[in-house]
Design a protein around this motif. Structure first.
Motif, PDB file in Angstrom:
ATOM      1  N   ALA A  18       0.839  -1.200   0.000  1.00 31.18           N
ATOM      2  CA  ALA A  18       0.000   0.000   0.000  1.00 31.18           C
ATOM      3  C   ALA A  18       0.873   1.248   0.000  1.00 31.18           C
ATOM      4  O   ALA A  18       1.937   1.282   0.616  1.00 31.18           O
ATOM      5  CB  ALA A  18      -0.919   0.006   1.224  1.00 31.18           C
ATOM      6  N   SER A  19       0.406   2.270  -0.711  1.00 32.26           N
ATOM      7  CA  SER A  19       1.095   3.559  -0.761  1.00 32.26           C
ATOM      8  C   SER A  19       0.071   4.673  -0.662  1.00 32.26           C
ATOM      9  O   SER A  19      -1.081   4.517  -1.074  1.00 32.26           O
ATOM     10  CB  SER A  19       1.885   3.710  -2.065  1.00 32.26           C
ATOM     11  OG  SER A  19       2.911   2.753  -2.167  1.00 32.26           O
ATOM     12  N   VAL A  20       0.499   5.802  -0.108  1.00 32.82           N
ATOM     13  CA  VAL A  20      -0.333   7.000  -0.079  1.00 32.82           C
ATOM     14  C   VAL A  20       0.147   7.944  -1.172  1.00 32.82           C
ATOM     15  O   VAL A  20       1.345   8.205  -1.294  1.00 32.82           O
ATOM     16  CB  VAL A  20      -0.257   7.693   1.297  1.00 32.82           C
ATOM     17  CG1 VAL A  20      -0.952   9.055   1.253  1.00 32.82           C
ATOM     18  CG2 VAL A  20      -0.890   6.814   2.368  1.00 32.82           C
ATOM     19  N   HIS A  21      -0.790   8.432  -1.990  1.00 33.57           N
ATOM     20  CA  HIS A  21      -0.493   9.390  -3.050  1.00 33.57           C
ATOM     21  C   HIS A  21      -1.078  10.746  -2.669  1.00 33.57           C
ATOM     22  O   HIS A  21      -2.214  10.829  -2.197  1.00 33.57           O
ATOM     23  CB  HIS A  21      -1.114   8.962  -4.378  1.00 33.57           C
ATOM     24  CG  HIS A  21      -0.616   7.662  -4.913  1.00 33.57           C
ATOM     25  ND1 HIS A  21       0.726   7.393  -5.068  1.00 33.57           N
ATOM     26  CD2 HIS A  21      -1.277   6.559  -5.343  1.00 33.57           C
ATOM     27  CE1 HIS A  21       0.857   6.170  -5.581  1.00 33.57           C
ATOM     28  NE2 HIS A  21      -0.336   5.652  -5.744  1.00 33.57           N
ATOM     29  N   GLY A  27      15.965   8.698   3.010  1.00 32.84           N
ATOM     30  CA  GLY A  27      15.713   7.849   4.161  1.00 32.84           C
ATOM     31  C   GLY A  27      14.413   7.091   4.115  1.00 32.84           C
ATOM     32  O   GLY A  27      14.076   6.361   5.040  1.00 32.84           O
ATOM     33  N   GLU A  28      13.651   7.269   3.051  1.00 31.45           N
ATOM     34  CA  GLU A  28      12.358   6.607   2.894  1.00 31.45           C
ATOM     35  C   GLU A  28      12.294   6.009   1.496  1.00 31.45           C
ATOM     36  O   GLU A  28      13.241   6.121   0.723  1.00 31.45           O
ATOM     37  CB  GLU A  28      11.207   7.624   3.044  1.00 31.45           C
ATOM     38  CG  GLU A  28      11.251   8.457   4.295  1.00 31.45           C
ATOM     39  CD  GLU A  28      10.293   9.641   4.210  1.00 31.45           C
ATOM     40  OE1 GLU A  28      10.267  10.423   5.159  1.00 31.45           O
ATOM     41  OE2 GLU A  28       9.608   9.795   3.172  1.00 31.45           O
ATOM     42  N   HIS A  29      11.182   5.400   1.169  1.00 33.81           N
ATOM     43  CA  HIS A  29      10.917   4.992  -0.201  1.00 33.81           C
ATOM     44  C   HIS A  29       9.908   5.951  -0.820  1.00 33.81           C
ATOM     45  O   HIS A  29       9.069   5.555  -1.638  1.00 33.81           O
ATOM     46  CB  HIS A  29      10.398   3.549  -0.249  1.00 33.81           C
ATOM     47  CG  HIS A  29      11.460   2.534   0.058  1.00 33.81           C
ATOM     48  ND1 HIS A  29      12.616   2.428  -0.676  1.00 33.81           N
ATOM     49  CD2 HIS A  29      11.540   1.596   1.029  1.00 33.81           C
ATOM     50  CE1 HIS A  29      13.370   1.458  -0.185  1.00 33.81           C
ATOM     51  NE2 HIS A  29      12.743   0.940   0.864  1.00 33.81           N
ATOM     52  N   THR A  30       9.982   7.215  -0.454  1.00 35.69           N
ATOM     53  CA  THR A  30       9.088   8.234  -0.993  1.00 35.69           C
ATOM     54  C   THR A  30       9.636   8.748  -2.320  1.00 35.69           C
ATOM     55  O   THR A  30      10.840   8.989  -2.451  1.00 35.69           O
ATOM     56  CB  THR A  30       8.951   9.412  -0.003  1.00 35.69           C
ATOM     57  OG1 THR A  30       8.358   8.930   1.204  1.00 35.69           O
ATOM     58  CG2 THR A  30       8.084  10.517  -0.586  1.00 35.69           C
ATOM     59  N   VAL A  31       8.741   8.928  -3.277  1.00 35.31           N
ATOM     60  CA  VAL A  31       9.104   9.492  -4.578  1.00 35.31           C
ATOM     61  C   VAL A  31       8.235  10.713  -4.833  1.00 35.31           C
ATOM     62  O   VAL A  31       7.018  10.680  -4.627  1.00 35.31           O
ATOM     63  CB  VAL A  31       8.914   8.469  -5.710  1.00 35.31           C
ATOM     64  CG1 VAL A  31       9.129   9.126  -7.069  1.00 35.31           C
ATOM     65  CG2 VAL A  31       9.879   7.307  -5.540  1.00 35.31           C
ATOM     66  N   THR A  51       4.443  10.125  -3.588  1.00 31.53           N
ATOM     67  CA  THR A  51       4.035   8.751  -3.315  1.00 31.53           C
ATOM     68  C   THR A  51       4.912   8.198  -2.214  1.00 31.53           C
ATOM     69  O   THR A  51       6.140   8.221  -2.331  1.00 31.53           O
ATOM     70  CB  THR A  51       4.181   7.880  -4.577  1.00 31.53           C
ATOM     71  OG1 THR A  51       3.411   8.444  -5.634  1.00 31.53           O
ATOM     72  CG2 THR A  51       3.705   6.463  -4.308  1.00 31.53           C
ATOM     73  N   THR A  52       4.315   7.717  -1.124  1.00 34.60           N
ATOM     74  CA  THR A  52       5.087   7.191  -0.014  1.00 34.60           C
ATOM     75  C   THR A  52       4.478   5.880   0.472  1.00 34.60           C
ATOM     76  O   THR A  52       3.246   5.720   0.466  1.00 34.60           O
ATOM     77  CB  THR A  52       5.145   8.226   1.144  1.00 34.60           C
ATOM     78  OG1 THR A  52       6.083   7.801   2.124  1.00 34.60           O
ATOM     79  CG2 THR A  52       3.784   8.442   1.780  1.00 34.60           C
ATOM     80  N   PRO A  53       5.297   4.907   0.868  1.00 31.47           N
ATOM     81  CA  PRO A  53       4.753   3.637   1.348  1.00 31.47           C
ATOM     82  C   PRO A  53       3.897   3.833   2.581  1.00 31.47           C
ATOM     83  O   PRO A  53       4.144   4.734   3.397  1.00 31.47           O
ATOM     84  CB  PRO A  53       6.012   2.802   1.657  1.00 31.47           C
ATOM     85  CG  PRO A  53       7.103   3.462   0.909  1.00 31.47           C
ATOM     86  CD  PRO A  53       6.760   4.905   0.842  1.00 31.47           C
ATOM     87  N   ALA A  54       2.911   2.986   2.736  1.00 32.59           N
ATOM     88  CA  ALA A  54       2.023   3.095   3.899  1.00 32.59           C
ATOM     89  C   ALA A  54       2.717   2.665   5.181  1.00 32.59           C
ATOM     90  O   ALA A  54       2.240   2.960   6.266  1.00 32.59           O
ATOM     91  CB  ALA A  54       0.763   2.252   3.684  1.00 32.59           C
ATOM     92  N   THR A  55       3.844   1.998   5.084  1.00 32.17           N
ATOM     93  CA  THR A  55       4.650   1.646   6.246  1.00 32.17           C
ATOM     94  C   THR A  55       5.974   2.369   6.129  1.00 32.17           C
ATOM     95  O   THR A  55       6.570   2.437   5.062  1.00 32.17           O
ATOM     96  CB  THR A  55       4.902   0.147   6.345  1.00 32.17           C
ATOM     97  OG1 THR A  55       5.545  -0.317   5.149  1.00 32.17           O
ATOM     98  CG2 THR A  55       3.593  -0.608   6.533  1.00 32.17           C
ATOM     99  N   GLY A  56       6.462   2.948   7.209  1.00 34.34           N
ATOM    100  CA  GLY A  56       7.724   3.691   7.153  1.00 34.34           C
ATOM    101  C   GLY A  56       7.847   4.587   8.347  1.00 34.34           C
ATOM    102  O   GLY A  56       7.072   4.509   9.310  1.00 34.34           O
ATOM    103  N   PRO A  57       8.815   5.508   8.329  1.00 35.66           N
ATOM    104  CA  PRO A  57       9.024   6.418   9.454  1.00 35.66           C
ATOM    105  C   PRO A  57       7.783   7.237   9.755  1.00 35.66           C
ATOM    106  O   PRO A  57       6.983   7.530   8.865  1.00 35.66           O
ATOM    107  CB  PRO A  57      10.181   7.320   8.978  1.00 35.66           C
ATOM    108  CG  PRO A  57      10.856   6.524   7.908  1.00 35.66           C
ATOM    109  CD  PRO A  57       9.790   5.708   7.259  1.00 35.66           C
ATOM    110  N   ALA A  58       7.609   7.608  10.998  1.00 34.17           N
ATOM    111  CA  ALA A  58       6.404   8.329  11.390  1.00 34.17           C
ATOM    112  C   ALA A  58       6.399   9.768  10.940  1.00 34.17           C
ATOM    113  O   ALA A  58       5.372  10.402  10.864  1.00 34.17           O
ATOM    114  CB  ALA A  58       6.250   8.277  12.917  1.00 34.17           C
TER     115      ALA A  58
END
Length: 284
Positions: free
Chosen positions: A201-204, A253-257, A273-280
């Motif tokens: 899952a990712s948030v756009h 530091g993230e998988h954000t694009v 676009t950032t993964p739904a799991t990752g740093p807060a």
């Protein structure tokens, strides 16, 4: 077209450039999962489309060969009948000589870039990137009467308390500050959404600036690029139909694009676009 077909075609285009290279480099994948929000919505397609970008570093060869590898990629793509996306003239003395090309008739866009690591020695690092046309996720295609060829991606509204939502909005806020132009009212298909597919899952978060004159659009994109580089993001310039290269940046530091590109409507379009799991929280 679906996501897997787009990835397969992008990989094919990459290997058409690489498989005949001498010396033969090793492909090192760049970035997270390749599917992301579509920011090239100028052909009046549905606003919930996505697109795929596949990028590789060319490693395992001397740095002095980087520019030669980019030239070989260009020549291999020309032999396939692909076309330059501009005049074809490349300033090989610049810091980041780049070849922009596109396929036909399926209209995948690609670039080959060499970044200078040691100017005195003429050494650098080459990379290749391929971006697909925008397409509907299978679930959306099915709603229009088409038969999806892979499991459907599910779109839903993200929770405001979701850390990924906070990261996406924080990055968008920093990009807004860097652009130094006003934002436009939210357009259909823009805003926050969560997509779930086979990769997770990712948030756009997608939004647009107000319409700008051509020179101001290009300057805004340049300011975004400067921000990304100063904040330590990995930055790539990509061709666009509008003419001014867009920017795709990966957070260190993230998988954000993040994607920033000009539009023929006169706006600058932004997608995070950032993964739904990752740093807060989002880093700078």
């Amino acid at each position: 077209m679906n996501e897997q077909q787009a990835i397969d075609r992008a990989e094919e285009i990459i290997h058409q450039a690489v498989d005949g290279m001498s010396p033969r480099p090793t492909l090192e994948r760049m970035g997270p999962a390749p599917v992301g929000a579509c920011i090239a919505r100028d052909d009046h397609g549905p606003d919930d489309r996505v697109q795929v970008t596949v990028a590789y570093k060319l490693t395992g060869v001397p740095g002095s060969e980087a520019q030669n590898l980019v030239r070989q990629a260009r020549d291999a793509w020309l032999k396939q009948g692909y076309k330059h996306n501009s005049s074809g003239e490349v300033d090989w003395t610049s810091a980041f000589p780049t070849v922009y090309m596109r396929t036909g008739p399926d209209d995948f866009w690609m670039d080959a870039v060499t970044g200078v690591v040691d100017r005195a020695k003429g050494e650098g690092l080459a990379s290749l990137s391929v971006t697909s046309p925008c397409f509907l996720p299978p679930g959306k295609s099915k709603a229009l009467g088409a038969t999806p060829a892979s499991p459907a991606a599910a779109f839903e509204a993200p929770s405001p308390d979701d850390p990924a939502t906070g990261r996406a909005l924080a990055h968008s806020s920093r990009i807004y500050d860097a652009l130094q132009v006003g934002s436009a009212p939210t357009q259909p298909g823009e805003g926050l959404s969560t997509v779930r597919d086979e990769s997770g899952a990712s948030v756009h978060h997608t939004w647009s600036t107000e319409p700008l004159p051509e020179g101001e659009r290009a300057a805004a994109v340049e300011r975004a690029q400067t921000f990304f580089r100063s904040a330590g993001w990995t930055v790539r310039r990509v061709p666009t139909a509008e003419g001014t290269p867009g920017v795709v940046a990966g957070h260190p530091g993230e998988h954000t694009v993040a994607q920033v590109a000009t539009s023929t409507t006169g706006a600058v379009r932004i997608a995070v676009t950032t993964p739904a799991t990752g740093p807060a929280s989002a880093g700078a």
